[in-house]
Design a protein around this motif. Sequence first.
Motif, short mmCIF file in Angstrom:
data_model
loop_
_atom_site.label_atom_id
_atom_site.label_comp_id
_atom_site.label_asym_id
_atom_site.label_seq_id
_atom_site.Cartn_x
_atom_site.Cartn_y
_atom_site.Cartn_z
N ASP A 138 6.85 -4.52 12.01
CA ASP A 138 6.37 -5.23 12.91
C ASP A 138 6.01 -4.18 14.13
OD1 ASP A 138 8.89 -4.12 13.28
OD2 ASP A 138 9.43 -5.47 14.96
N VAL A 139 6.32 -3.07 14.08
CA VAL A 139 5.93 -1.82 15.00
C VAL A 139 4.96 -0.75 14.44
CG1 VAL A 139 6.84 -0.01 16.57
CG2 VAL A 139 8.01 -2.32 16.28
N ALA A 140 5.20 -0.44 12.92
CA ALA A 140 4.76 0.65 12.60
C ALA A 140 3.31 0.22 12.15
CB ALA A 140 5.63 1.15 11.36
N ASN A 141 2.56 1.27 12.08
CA ASN A 141 1.20 1.48 11.24
C ASN A 141 0.82 2.69 10.79
OD1 ASN A 141 0.17 3.39 13.45
ND2 ASN A 141 -0.41 1.37 14.67
N GLU A 142 -0.54 2.92 10.33
CA GLU A 142 -0.63 3.89 9.63
C GLU A 142 -0.77 5.48 10.43
OE1 GLU A 142 -4.47 2.29 11.61
OE2 GLU A 142 -2.80 1.42 10.41
N CYS A 143 -0.53 5.34 11.64
CA CYS A 143 -0.31 6.50 12.67
C CYS A 143 0.98 6.74 13.02
CB CYS A 143 -1.36 6.20 14.00
SG CYS A 143 -2.95 6.25 13.57
N SER A 144 1.85 5.95 12.25
CA SER A 144 3.36 6.24 12.58
C SER A 144 3.94 7.49 11.82
CB SER A 144 4.05 4.81 12.09
OG SER A 144 3.78 3.79 12.80
N ARG A 145 4.76 7.85 12.48
CA ARG A 145 5.88 8.87 11.93
C ARG A 145 7.21 8.94 12.46
NH1 ARG A 145 4.32 13.49 9.09
NH2 ARG A 145 6.16 13.23 8.39
N LEU A 146 8.13 9.38 11.74
CA LEU A 146 9.39 9.43 12.06
C LEU A 146 9.48 11.04 12.71
CD1 LEU A 146 11.95 7.93 9.46
CD2 LEU A 146 11.14 6.95 11.63
N SER A 147 9.55 11.22 14.06
CA SER A 147 9.35 12.52 14.60
C SER A 147 10.55 13.38 13.97
CB SER A 147 9.34 12.43 15.99
OG SER A 147 10.80 12.00 16.65
N CYS A 148 11.76 12.69 13.38
CA CYS A 148 12.62 13.83 12.96
C CYS A 148 12.31 14.50 11.81
CB CYS A 148 13.95 13.25 12.71
SG CYS A 148 14.05 11.89 11.74
N GLN A 149 11.19 13.76 10.95
CA GLN A 149 10.75 14.10 9.67
C GLN A 149 9.23 14.91 9.62
OE1 GLN A 149 12.79 13.42 6.93
NE2 GLN A 149 14.10 13.25 8.82
N THR A 150 8.98 14.96 10.88
CA THR A 150 7.44 15.53 10.89
C THR A 150 7.69 17.15 11.51
OG1 THR A 150 6.80 13.59 11.99
CG2 THR A 150 5.23 15.51 12.39
N GLN A 151 7.17 17.82 10.58
CA GLN A 151 7.02 19.33 10.72
C GLN A 151 6.05 19.77 11.57
OE1 GLN A 151 9.91 20.68 9.73
NE2 GLN A 151 10.68 18.84 8.83
N TYR A 152 6.16 20.93 11.88
CA TYR A 152 5.13 21.76 12.56
C TYR A 152 3.87 21.96 11.79
CZ TYR A 152 2.81 25.70 15.10
OH TYR A 152 1.93 26.49 15.88
N SER A 153 2.77 21.75 12.37
CA SER A 153 1.42 22.32 11.69
C SER A 153 0.64 22.61 12.75
CB SER A 153 0.87 21.31 10.57
OG SER A 153 0.15 20.30 11.31
#
Length: 106
Positions: free
Chosen positions: A77-92
């Motif tokens: 209901d909130v998430a879409n194709e631009c969603s990430r869990l920030s805890c799972q998002t590594q530096y790039s």
Amino acid sequence: MTVNITVTDENGETKELTWESDQTMLEAVIAGGFPVLATCGGNASCATCHAFIDPDHIEASLPREEAEEDLLDMIDDVANECSRLSCQTQYSEGMDGAHITLQPGM
Ligand code: FES
């Protein structure tokens, strides 16, 4: 190494932050002064760290793992194709200049 990102919270407060290469996106956001709850401690099971990444940078945030996909499905209901869990998002390095919008999913 670092990249510069802009973060907006659910109240509309916006800050420019530095994201260091040894941090997850969640760690960078918290270090930048945003009080993300992160109630599961970064284990991809609470969605309080959910965030949208601007469309120009979502591919640079690297692929989601299965646990993240499963949790994002639960908050569709909130998430879409631009969603990430920030805890799972590594530096790039490709995230330099990204705009992150915090939107807790639960
Ligand atoms: S901190 Fe709980 S899912 Fe990221």
